[in-house]
Scaffold this motif. Structure first.
Motif, PDB file in Angstrom:
ATOM      1  N   UNK A   1      -7.461   1.246   6.323  1.00 53.03           N
ATOM      2  CA  UNK A   1      -8.535   1.457   5.569  1.00 53.03           C
ATOM      3  C   UNK A   1      -9.705   2.021   6.167  1.00 53.03           C
ATOM      4  N   UNK A   2      -9.722   1.980   7.755  1.00 57.07           N
ATOM      5  CA  UNK A   2     -11.012   2.327   8.434  1.00 57.07           C
ATOM      6  C   UNK A   2     -10.690   3.945   8.843  1.00 57.07           C
ATOM      7  N   UNK A   3     -11.617   4.809   8.528  1.00 59.21           N
ATOM      8  CA  UNK A   3     -11.512   6.249   8.553  1.00 59.21           C
ATOM      9  C   UNK A   3     -11.882   6.550   9.960  1.00 59.21           C
TER      10      UNK A   3
ATOM     11  N   UNK B   1       2.426  12.482   9.705  1.00 55.72           N
ATOM     12  CA  UNK B   1       1.589  11.094   9.340  1.00 55.72           C
ATOM     13  C   UNK B   1       1.032  11.421   7.913  1.00 55.72           C
ATOM     14  N   UNK B   2       1.761  10.338   7.219  1.00 56.07           N
ATOM     15  CA  UNK B   2       1.212  10.109   5.995  1.00 56.07           C
ATOM     16  C   UNK B   2       0.176   8.847   5.945  1.00 56.07           C
ATOM     17  N   UNK B   3      -0.825   8.913   5.192  1.00 53.07           N
ATOM     18  CA  UNK B   3      -1.842   8.219   5.072  1.00 53.07           C
ATOM     19  C   UNK B   3      -2.170   7.369   3.795  1.00 53.07           C
ATOM     20  N   UNK B   4      -2.325   6.006   3.676  1.00 51.55           N
ATOM     21  CA  UNK B   4      -2.890   5.398   2.459  1.00 51.55           C
ATOM     22  C   UNK B   4      -3.984   4.473   2.844  1.00 51.55           C
ATOM     23  N   UNK B   5      -4.844   4.334   2.136  1.00 48.55           N
ATOM     24  CA  UNK B   5      -6.029   3.348   2.347  1.00 48.55           C
ATOM     25  C   UNK B   5      -6.171   2.039   2.090  1.00 48.55           C
TER      26      UNK B   5
ATOM     27  N   UNK C   1       6.253   2.283  10.341  1.00 46.72           N
ATOM     28  CA  UNK C   1       4.892   1.887   9.480  1.00 46.72           C
ATOM     29  C   UNK C   1       4.016   1.544  10.629  1.00 46.72           C
ATOM     30  N   UNK C   2       2.742   1.989  10.679  1.00 48.01           N
ATOM     31  CA  UNK C   2       1.422   1.157  11.281  1.00 48.01           C
ATOM     32  C   UNK C   2       0.665   0.933  10.276  1.00 48.01           C
ATOM     33  N   UNK C   3       0.515  -0.580  10.362  1.00 49.61           N
ATOM     34  CA  UNK C   3      -0.030  -1.401   9.208  1.00 49.61           C
ATOM     35  C   UNK C   3      -1.245  -2.243   9.615  1.00 49.61           C
ATOM     36  N   UNK C   4      -2.392  -2.138   9.204  1.00 45.03           N
ATOM     37  CA  UNK C   4      -3.490  -2.725   9.361  1.00 45.03           C
ATOM     38  C   UNK C   4      -3.521  -4.193   8.760  1.00 45.03           C
TER      39      UNK C   4
ATOM     40  N   UNK D   1      -6.755  -5.126   4.659  1.00 47.28           N
ATOM     41  CA  UNK D   1      -6.769  -4.044   3.718  1.00 47.28           C
ATOM     42  C   UNK D   1      -7.138  -4.697   2.425  1.00 47.28           C
ATOM     43  N   UNK D   2      -7.982  -3.497   1.633  1.00 46.46           N
ATOM     44  CA  UNK D   2      -8.484  -3.872   0.390  1.00 46.46           C
ATOM     45  C   UNK D   2      -7.201  -4.030  -0.540  1.00 46.46           C
ATOM     46  N   UNK D   3      -7.471  -4.521  -1.766  1.00 43.44           N
ATOM     47  CA  UNK D   3      -6.363  -4.658  -2.973  1.00 43.44           C
ATOM     48  C   UNK D   3      -5.364  -5.601  -2.536  1.00 43.44           C
ATOM     49  N   UNK D   4      -4.517  -5.184  -1.709  1.00 48.75           N
ATOM     50  CA  UNK D   4      -3.384  -6.062  -1.018  1.00 48.75           C
ATOM     51  C   UNK D   4      -3.339  -6.084   0.364  1.00 48.75           C
TER      52      UNK D   4
END
Length: 147
Positions: A16-18, A37-41, A65-68, A71-74
């Motif tokens: 989520x961090x731009x 690269x596909x990106x979701x926030x 998958x690179x995962x922070x 994250x918001x929501x979930x």
């Protein structure tokens, strides 16, 4: 520049961090390894992407998958638990990239079967090196599942 005859690596970045997204993209571009690269926030979109639900019906299955974690929501822990609980997703390597270095976060991610946990360095050059090392390891050193 991507090397010839190299398999294109599809990476899903759930971040989520731009600013971190920009640094990760720059680091991956510098590696010379061919990838998309596909990106979701947020975590909810990450799961939706992986399940190819609207609006991601044509999404490519990622090789990595690179995962922070934050994250918001979930949250990242929940996304990781979901991925590793689904038979059609669990073989996708997941690298957790987090500002946290807390023992409880590290232990929880490995308990949830993360393939690696990397604390995001605050220094730009170290951050780029860490992402480059991850990319090199998963695209040039290891063999990824073809599915």
């Amino acid at each position: 520049m991507p090397r010839a005859k190299e398999k294109l690596i599809d990476i899903l970045l759930i971040e989520d961090d731009s600013g971190d997204v920009l640094m990760i993209r720059e680091a991956l571009a510098e590696t010379g390894i061919a990838h998309r690269i596909s990106h979701v926030e947020n975590g909810e979109d990450g799961i939706t992407y992986l399940e190819r639900r609207t609006p991601f019906e044509t999404a490519r299955r990622p090789d990595l998958i690179l995962l922070d974690l934050n994250l918001p929501r979930v949250g990242g822990h929940e996304v990781l638990a979901y991925i590793k609980s689904e038979p059609h997703l669990r073989c996708i390597p997941v690298v957790v990239l987090s500002t946290s270095s807390a023992d409880k976060d590290v232990a929880m991610c490995y308990d949830l079967h993360a393939n690696a946990f990397v604390t995001k360095p605050a220094d730009y050059e170290k951050f780029v090196k860490a992402v480059s090392d991850i990319d090199h390891f998963f695209s040039a050193v290891t063999t990824l599942a073809n599915r």
